[in-house]
Design a protein around this motif. Structure first.
Motif, PDB file in Angstrom:
ATOM      1  N   GLY A 110       0.837  -1.200   0.000  1.00 13.03           N
ATOM      2  CA  GLY A 110       0.000   0.000   0.000  1.00 13.03           C
ATOM      3  C   GLY A 110       0.870   1.247   0.000  1.00 13.03           C
ATOM      4  O   GLY A 110       1.385   1.656   1.042  1.00 13.03           O
ATOM      5  N   ALA A 111       1.022   1.838  -1.168  1.00 15.58           N
ATOM      6  CA  ALA A 111       1.941   2.971  -1.348  1.00 15.58           C
ATOM      7  C   ALA A 111       1.559   4.195  -0.519  1.00 15.58           C
ATOM      8  O   ALA A 111       2.430   4.971  -0.136  1.00 15.58           O
ATOM      9  N   ARG A 112       0.292   4.375  -0.251  1.00 15.32           N
ATOM     10  CA  ARG A 112      -0.153   5.551   0.505  1.00 15.32           C
ATOM     11  C   ARG A 112       0.006   5.388   2.004  1.00 15.32           C
ATOM     12  O   ARG A 112      -0.276   6.317   2.768  1.00 15.32           O
ATOM     13  N   PHE A 113       0.465   4.223   2.437  1.00 15.14           N
ATOM     14  CA  PHE A 113       0.565   3.934   3.858  1.00 15.14           C
ATOM     15  C   PHE A 113       1.983   3.622   4.328  1.00 15.14           C
ATOM     16  O   PHE A 113       2.197   3.418   5.515  1.00 15.14           O
ATOM     17  N   LEU A 114       2.933   3.548   3.393  1.00 19.72           N
ATOM     18  CA  LEU A 114       4.296   3.137   3.727  1.00 19.72           C
ATOM     19  C   LEU A 114       5.318   4.146   3.233  1.00 19.72           C
ATOM     20  O   LEU A 114       5.148   4.725   2.161  1.00 19.72           O
ATOM     21  N   THR A 115       6.383   4.311   3.993  1.00 19.74           N
ATOM     22  CA  THR A 115       7.506   5.135   3.542  1.00 19.74           C
ATOM     23  C   THR A 115       8.474   4.239   2.773  1.00 19.74           C
ATOM     24  O   THR A 115       8.427   3.008   2.884  1.00 19.74           O
ATOM     25  N   MET A 116       9.360   4.847   2.033  1.00 26.19           N
ATOM     26  CA  MET A 116      10.350   4.060   1.303  1.00 26.19           C
ATOM     27  C   MET A 116      11.245   3.287   2.256  1.00 26.19           C
ATOM     28  O   MET A 116      11.625   2.143   1.968  1.00 26.19           O
ATOM     29  N   ASP A 117      11.581   3.853   3.396  1.00 24.34           N
ATOM     30  CA  ASP A 117      12.392   3.124   4.380  1.00 24.34           C
ATOM     31  C   ASP A 117      11.665   1.880   4.872  1.00 24.34           C
ATOM     32  O   ASP A 117      12.276   0.814   5.015  1.00 24.34           O
ATOM     33  N   GLU A 118      10.370   1.992   5.140  1.00 25.86           N
ATOM     34  CA  GLU A 118       9.588   0.828   5.557  1.00 25.86           C
ATOM     35  C   GLU A 118       9.547  -0.218   4.441  1.00 25.86           C
ATOM     36  O   GLU A 118       9.671  -1.418   4.692  1.00 25.86           O
ATOM     37  N   ILE A 119       9.364   0.248   3.210  1.00 27.57           N
ATOM     38  CA  ILE A 119       9.299  -0.656   2.065  1.00 27.57           C
ATOM     39  C   ILE A 119      10.611  -1.425   1.913  1.00 27.57           C
ATOM     40  O   ILE A 119      10.604  -2.637   1.688  1.00 27.57           O
ATOM     41  N   LYS A 120      11.722  -0.750   2.055  1.00 27.87           N
ATOM     42  CA  LYS A 120      13.017  -1.434   1.954  1.00 27.87           C
ATOM     43  C   LYS A 120      13.137  -2.524   3.007  1.00 27.87           C
ATOM     44  O   LYS A 120      13.579  -3.645   2.714  1.00 27.87           O
ATOM     45  N   GLU A 121      12.759  -2.203   4.221  1.00 30.64           N
ATOM     46  CA  GLU A 121      12.828  -3.174   5.315  1.00 30.64           C
ATOM     47  C   GLU A 121      11.938  -4.385   5.023  1.00 30.64           C
ATOM     48  O   GLU A 121      12.346  -5.533   5.213  1.00 30.64           O
ATOM     49  N   VAL A 122      10.738  -4.115   4.549  1.00 29.15           N
ATOM     50  CA  VAL A 122       9.775  -5.178   4.254  1.00 29.15           C
ATOM     51  C   VAL A 122      10.274  -6.057   3.101  1.00 29.15           C
ATOM     52  O   VAL A 122      10.192  -7.288   3.166  1.00 29.15           O
ATOM     53  N   ILE A 123      10.788  -5.426   2.056  1.00 21.62           N
ATOM     54  CA  ILE A 123      11.294  -6.197   0.909  1.00 21.62           C
ATOM     55  C   ILE A 123      12.457  -7.080   1.328  1.00 21.62           C
ATOM     56  O   ILE A 123      12.509  -8.263   0.961  1.00 21.62           O
ATOM     57  N   LYS A 124      13.395  -6.547   2.091  1.00 16.19           N
ATOM     58  CA  LYS A 124      14.521  -7.361   2.564  1.00 16.19           C
ATOM     59  C   LYS A 124      14.021  -8.571   3.345  1.00 16.19           C
ATOM     60  O   LYS A 124      14.485  -9.687   3.140  1.00 16.19           O
ATOM     61  N   LEU A 125      13.079  -8.345   4.245  1.00 14.61           N
ATOM     62  CA  LEU A 125      12.539  -9.426   5.068  1.00 14.61           C
ATOM     63  C   LEU A 125      11.816 -10.449   4.207  1.00 14.61           C
ATOM     64  O   LEU A 125      12.037 -11.659   4.351  1.00 14.61           O
ATOM     65  N   TRP A 126      10.974  -9.984   3.291  1.00 19.64           N
ATOM     66  CA  TRP A 126      10.190 -10.877   2.441  1.00 19.64           C
ATOM     67  C   TRP A 126      11.097 -11.740   1.565  1.00 19.64           C
ATOM     68  O   TRP A 126      10.891 -12.946   1.449  1.00 19.64           O
ATOM     69  N   LEU A 127      12.102 -11.126   0.966  1.00 22.87           N
ATOM     70  CA  LEU A 127      13.004 -11.867   0.090  1.00 22.87           C
ATOM     71  C   LEU A 127      13.909 -12.838   0.860  1.00 22.87           C
ATOM     72  O   LEU A 127      14.329 -13.858   0.328  1.00 22.87           O
ATOM     73  N   ALA A 128      14.200 -12.527   2.104  1.00 22.53           N
ATOM     74  CA  ALA A 128      15.099 -13.358   2.906  1.00 22.53           C
ATOM     75  C   ALA A 128      14.378 -14.519   3.598  1.00 22.53           C
ATOM     76  O   ALA A 128      15.032 -15.419   4.125  1.00 22.53           O
ATOM     77  N   THR A 129      13.053 -14.499   3.582  1.00 22.41           N
ATOM     78  CA  THR A 129      12.279 -15.507   4.300  1.00 22.41           C
ATOM     79  C   THR A 129      11.846 -16.613   3.345  1.00 22.41           C
ATOM     80  O   THR A 129      11.309 -16.344   2.280  1.00 22.41           O
ATOM     81  N   ASP A 130      12.083 -17.847   3.744  1.00 22.22           N
ATOM     82  CA  ASP A 130      11.731 -19.002   2.925  1.00 22.22           C
ATOM     83  C   ASP A 130      10.489 -19.703   3.458  1.00 22.22           C
ATOM     84  O   ASP A 130      10.182 -19.625   4.651  1.00 22.22           O
ATOM     85  N   PHE A 131       9.831 -20.427   2.573  1.00 18.20           N
ATOM     86  CA  PHE A 131       8.715 -21.289   2.937  1.00 18.20           C
ATOM     87  C   PHE A 131       9.260 -22.442   3.775  1.00 18.20           C
ATOM     88  O   PHE A 131      10.312 -23.005   3.461  1.00 18.20           O
ATOM     89  N   THR A 132       8.559 -22.813   4.823  1.00 23.30           N
ATOM     90  CA  THR A 132       9.035 -23.873   5.719  1.00 23.30           C
ATOM     91  C   THR A 132       8.897 -25.261   5.128  1.00 23.30           C
ATOM     92  O   THR A 132       9.583 -26.174   5.547  1.00 23.30           O
TER      93      THR A 132
END
Length: 151
Positions: A110-132
């Motif tokens: 949601g672009a209207r609810f997130l800052t770019m810093d938050e987005i970077k943090e979220v993307i790093k976490l999402w890409l680094a997390t694997d399916f169990t």
């Protein structure tokens, strides 16, 4: 491969995410839009990005953006093999669980609810997390896939 797509509300952040992915040396393709148009329709960009993910749903991923991210997640989830998770703020556990439990291959922001810093943090976490691949989670995803294949 990571595919990027947005509507007009997410256009600027999408471009910034592209720069961020370049900095991280990640392969990505910008599916659009490539110019700002306040009257664009998000399905025109989100569905093609989701179709690219569906070509190799266990390897490819997409990051899509819209004002709330809700319509983008809905559009992406119409494509067989796509599991889009929505995030517009709140606990980061949502991001982790979208990968660990649901093996989400599209992240809708949601672009209207997130800052770019938050987005970077979220993307790093999402890409680094694997399916169990834990049996109960795999079983549930198999049921979704079986339903999709009936259509």
């Amino acid at each position: 491969m990571i595919y990027l797509a947005s509507d007009h509300a997410g256009y600027e952040l999408k471009n910034q995410i592209g720069e961020f992915l370049k900095e991280m040396n990640l392969d990505f393709e910008d599916v659009g839009p490539h110019t700002y148009d306040a009257q664009d329709d998000y399905p025109d960009f989100i569905i093609p990005a989701a179709e690219k993910v569906a070509e190799k749903p266990l390897e490819n991923k997409a990051i899509v953006l819209g004002g709330s991210g809700q319509g983008e997640a809905l559009a992406a989830n119409k494509v067989k093999g796509v599991r889009a998770a929505l995030y517009y703020g709140g606990p980061k556990d949502i991001i982790t669980l979208s990968r660990v439990h649901n093996n989400a291959n599209v992240l809708s922001l949601g672009a209207r609810f997130l800052t770019m810093d938050e987005i970077k943090e979220v993307i790093k976490l999402w890409l680094a997390t694997d399916f169990t691949e834990e049996e109960r989670h795999a079983r549930r995803l198999e049921k979704i896939l079986a339903y999709e294949m009936k259509k």
